[in-house]
Design a protein around this motif. Structure first.
Motif, PDB file in Angstrom:
ATOM      1  N   SER A 135      52.456  67.960  26.099  1.00 58.44           N
ATOM      2  CA  SER A 135      51.840  66.483  25.477  1.00 58.44           C
ATOM      3  C   SER A 135      50.588  66.843  24.412  1.00 58.44           C
ATOM      4  CB  SER A 135      51.317  65.803  26.657  1.00 58.44           C
ATOM      5  OG  SER A 135      50.095  66.350  27.016  1.00 58.44           O
ATOM      6  N   ALA A 136      50.122  65.664  24.240  1.00 59.88           N
ATOM      7  CA  ALA A 136      48.836  65.781  23.257  1.00 59.88           C
ATOM      8  C   ALA A 136      47.475  66.554  23.964  1.00 59.88           C
ATOM      9  CB  ALA A 136      48.628  64.381  23.151  1.00 59.88           C
ATOM     10  N   ARG A 137      47.577  66.786  25.289  1.00 62.66           N
ATOM     11  CA  ARG A 137      46.447  67.525  25.887  1.00 62.66           C
ATOM     12  C   ARG A 137      46.496  68.940  25.372  1.00 62.66           C
ATOM     13  NH1 ARG A 137      48.295  63.412  28.728  1.00 62.66           N
ATOM     14  NH2 ARG A 137      49.667  64.989  30.046  1.00 62.66           N
ATOM     15  N   ILE A 138      46.375  69.272  24.256  1.00 64.56           N
ATOM     16  CA  ILE A 138      46.416  70.535  23.549  1.00 64.56           C
ATOM     17  C   ILE A 138      44.944  70.994  23.157  1.00 64.56           C
ATOM     18  CG2 ILE A 138      47.226  72.195  22.196  1.00 64.56           C
ATOM     19  CD1 ILE A 138      49.791  70.507  22.381  1.00 64.56           C
ATOM     20  N   VAL A 139      44.272  71.967  23.423  1.00 66.54           N
ATOM     21  CA  VAL A 139      42.919  72.480  22.772  1.00 66.54           C
ATOM     22  C   VAL A 139      43.577  73.522  21.937  1.00 66.54           C
ATOM     23  CG1 VAL A 139      41.545  71.453  24.300  1.00 66.54           C
ATOM     24  CG2 VAL A 139      42.191  73.629  24.679  1.00 66.54           C
ATOM     25  N   ARG A 140      42.822  73.952  20.852  1.00 68.96           N
ATOM     26  CA  ARG A 140      42.952  75.112  20.274  1.00 68.96           C
ATOM     27  C   ARG A 140      41.622  75.953  19.934  1.00 68.96           C
ATOM     28  NH1 ARG A 140      46.144  70.917  18.741  1.00 68.96           N
ATOM     29  NH2 ARG A 140      48.311  71.665  18.583  1.00 68.96           N
TER      30      ARG A 140
ATOM     31  N   ASN B 112      41.464  61.352  36.510  1.00 73.54           N
ATOM     32  CA  ASN B 112      40.938  60.817  37.776  1.00 73.54           C
ATOM     33  C   ASN B 112      41.228  61.775  38.936  1.00 73.54           C
ATOM     34  OD1 ASN B 112      41.421  58.666  35.956  1.00 73.54           O
ATOM     35  ND2 ASN B 112      40.245  57.423  37.631  1.00 73.54           N
ATOM     36  N   LEU B 113      40.609  61.563  39.909  1.00 73.33           N
ATOM     37  CA  LEU B 113      41.079  62.272  41.300  1.00 73.33           C
ATOM     38  C   LEU B 113      42.418  61.827  41.888  1.00 73.33           C
ATOM     39  CD1 LEU B 113      39.482  63.967  43.581  1.00 73.33           C
ATOM     40  CD2 LEU B 113      39.110  61.798  44.541  1.00 73.33           C
ATOM     41  N   ASN B 114      43.404  62.585  42.095  1.00 71.00           N
ATOM     42  CA  ASN B 114      44.656  62.761  42.238  1.00 71.00           C
ATOM     43  C   ASN B 114      45.472  62.703  40.997  1.00 71.00           C
ATOM     44  OD1 ASN B 114      44.038  63.105  45.206  1.00 71.00           O
ATOM     45  ND2 ASN B 114      43.830  60.999  45.507  1.00 71.00           N
ATOM     46  N   GLY B 115      44.802  62.504  40.057  1.00 72.60           N
ATOM     47  CA  GLY B 115      45.659  62.265  38.858  1.00 72.60           C
ATOM     48  C   GLY B 115      46.186  63.925  38.333  1.00 72.60           C
ATOM     49  N   GLY B 116      47.219  63.853  37.336  1.00 71.23           N
ATOM     50  CA  GLY B 116      47.550  64.942  36.983  1.00 71.23           C
ATOM     51  C   GLY B 116      48.483  64.971  35.526  1.00 71.23           C
ATOM     52  N   ALA B 117      48.580  65.900  34.772  1.00 68.06           N
ATOM     53  CA  ALA B 117      49.451  65.935  33.705  1.00 68.06           C
ATOM     54  C   ALA B 117      49.596  67.543  33.257  1.00 68.06           C
ATOM     55  CB  ALA B 117      48.717  65.286  32.688  1.00 68.06           C
ATOM     56  N   ASP B 118      50.201  67.788  32.259  1.00 68.97           N
ATOM     57  CA  ASP B 118      50.344  69.026  31.492  1.00 68.97           C
ATOM     58  C   ASP B 118      49.291  69.082  30.622  1.00 68.97           C
ATOM     59  OD1 ASP B 118      51.976  68.532  28.521  1.00 68.97           O
ATOM     60  OD2 ASP B 118      52.145  66.867  30.198  1.00 68.97           O
ATOM     61  N   TYR B 119      48.322  70.312  30.773  1.00 70.29           N
ATOM     62  CA  TYR B 119      47.334  70.706  29.969  1.00 70.29           C
ATOM     63  C   TYR B 119      47.649  72.189  29.267  1.00 70.29           C
ATOM     64  CZ  TYR B 119      45.032  67.079  32.754  1.00 70.29           C
ATOM     65  OH  TYR B 119      44.615  65.765  33.308  1.00 70.29           O
ATOM     66  N   SER B 120      47.209  72.012  28.026  1.00 68.03           N
ATOM     67  CA  SER B 120      47.809  73.265  27.210  1.00 68.03           C
ATOM     68  C   SER B 120      46.497  73.812  26.278  1.00 68.03           C
ATOM     69  CB  SER B 120      48.936  72.832  25.985  1.00 68.03           C
ATOM     70  OG  SER B 120      49.911  72.303  26.756  1.00 68.03           O
ATOM     71  N   VAL B 121      46.782  75.185  26.064  1.00 68.78           N
ATOM     72  CA  VAL B 121      45.755  75.730  25.271  1.00 68.78           C
ATOM     73  C   VAL B 121      46.723  76.512  24.122  1.00 68.78           C
ATOM     74  CG1 VAL B 121      44.028  77.696  24.998  1.00 68.78           C
ATOM     75  CG2 VAL B 121      43.970  76.027  27.120  1.00 68.78           C
ATOM     76  N   ASP B 122      46.229  76.267  22.801  1.00 70.60           N
ATOM     77  CA  ASP B 122      46.980  76.903  21.854  1.00 70.60           C
ATOM     78  C   ASP B 122      46.354  78.180  21.476  1.00 70.60           C
ATOM     79  OD1 ASP B 122      48.349  77.855  19.319  1.00 70.60           O
ATOM     80  OD2 ASP B 122      48.600  75.802  18.587  1.00 70.60           O
ATOM     81  N   PHE B 123      46.710  79.210  21.604  1.00 68.29           N
ATOM     82  CA  PHE B 123      45.980  80.638  21.280  1.00 68.29           C
ATOM     83  C   PHE B 123      46.181  80.879  19.762  1.00 68.29           C
ATOM     84  CE2 PHE B 123      46.007  80.772  25.771  1.00 68.29           C
ATOM     85  CZ  PHE B 123      44.638  80.943  26.223  1.00 68.29           C
TER      86      PHE B 123
ATOM     87  N   THR C  58      52.878  80.147  21.153  1.00 68.32           N
ATOM     88  CA  THR C  58      51.347  80.633  21.354  1.00 68.32           C
ATOM     89  C   THR C  58      50.704  79.504  22.003  1.00 68.32           C
ATOM     90  OG1 THR C  58      50.741  79.453  19.368  1.00 68.32           O
ATOM     91  CG2 THR C  58      51.332  81.749  19.138  1.00 68.32           C
ATOM     92  N   THR C  59      51.489  78.496  22.663  1.00 61.91           N
ATOM     93  CA  THR C  59      50.841  77.669  23.552  1.00 61.91           C
ATOM     94  C   THR C  59      51.275  77.855  25.198  1.00 61.91           C
ATOM     95  OG1 THR C  59      50.843  75.779  21.726  1.00 61.91           O
ATOM     96  CG2 THR C  59      50.475  75.146  24.036  1.00 61.91           C
ATOM     97  N   ALA C  60      50.066  77.924  25.808  1.00 60.49           N
ATOM     98  CA  ALA C  60      50.152  78.079  27.289  1.00 60.49           C
ATOM     99  C   ALA C  60      49.835  76.841  28.008  1.00 60.49           C
ATOM    100  CB  ALA C  60      49.228  79.359  27.694  1.00 60.49           C
ATOM    101  N   THR C  61      50.781  76.526  28.893  1.00 61.67           N
ATOM    102  CA  THR C  61      50.851  75.047  29.436  1.00 61.67           C
ATOM    103  C   THR C  61      50.840  75.181  31.055  1.00 61.67           C
ATOM    104  OG1 THR C  61      51.885  73.926  27.490  1.00 61.67           O
ATOM    105  CG2 THR C  61      51.900  72.611  29.544  1.00 61.67           C
ATOM    106  N   ALA C  62      50.066  74.315  31.771  1.00 64.61           N
ATOM    107  CA  ALA C  62      50.127  74.337  33.186  1.00 64.61           C
ATOM    108  C   ALA C  62      50.073  72.734  33.689  1.00 64.61           C
ATOM    109  CB  ALA C  62      48.922  74.953  33.894  1.00 64.61           C
ATOM    110  N   TRP C  63      50.849  72.230  34.645  1.00 68.67           N
ATOM    111  CA  TRP C  63      50.863  70.845  35.180  1.00 68.67           C
ATOM    112  C   TRP C  63      49.747  71.088  36.098  1.00 68.67           C
ATOM    113  CZ3 TRP C  63      50.686  67.496  38.620  1.00 68.67           C
ATOM    114  CH2 TRP C  63      51.267  65.952  38.363  1.00 68.67           C
TER     115      TRP C  63
END
Length: 171
Positions: A6-11, A35-46, A77-82
């Motif tokens: 998704s758009a939650r990618i940091v570089r 938020n507490l109990n919230g979640g999504a996919d979060y990514s880092v582009d190396f 080059t993008t590592a993602t975790a939910w």
């Protein structure tokens, strides 16, 4: 279609003008608030840290026990975790990558998790690529058995002596 983060990618990669002046400044890396109990996919582009031709071989996310990881995925080059959040506050998530040259790159990404619980508790979707494990000898045999044994006049898949074949539709 291939799944994409998704758009939650940091570089990470530093500030180009600071590097020219001999300083090694790292900009603050932060994902959008949650938020507490919230979640999504979060990514880092190396990609900004890797040398030319270098690839990511392995990676890990560490939430420090305040988040739960449902799955992880590597796309180029993008590592993602939910991740879902079990504790509120300002959180630093460490993300580490091992490159093909044997170098390790680690970054800390900040996220602010509100104590207000998410209105709808996060439920992770199926992991990207998870359906591939369903393709095995038994499922292929079952699929082949459902196909016609001669090429369809309108085009499509057919069983050509137990070899899946495809005929383009006629224009």
């Amino acid at each position: 279609m291939t799944w994409r983060p998704s758009a939650r990618i940091v570089r990470p990669g530093g500030c180009a003008t600071a590097n020219l002046r001999g300083m090694a400044l790292q900009p603050l890396l932060a994902w959008p608030d949650s938020n507490l109990n919230g979640g999504a996919d979060y990514s880092v582009d190396f990609s900004g840290l890797l040398a030319p031709g270098e690839t990511i071989q392995a990676f890990a996310f560490d939430t420090g026990g305040v988040g739960t990881q449902a799955w992880s995925y590597l796309s180029g080059t993008t590592a993602t975790a939910w991740l879902s959040w079990a504790q509120a506050g300002s959180i630093a998530v460490n993300v580490c990558a091992l490159s093909s040259s044997g170098a390790t790159y680690q970054v800390a990404v900040s996220i602010s998790v509100s104590a207000t619980p998410a209105l709808i508790a996060a439920s992770p979707p199926t992991a990207p690529g998870a359906d591939i494990s369903a393709v095995n000898s038994a499922t292929m045999t079952a699929w082949l058995a459902t196909l016609p044994t001669s090429a369809p006049a309108t085009g499509g898949w057919w069983n050509n002596a137990n070899i899946p074949s495809y005929k383009e539709p006629e224009s």
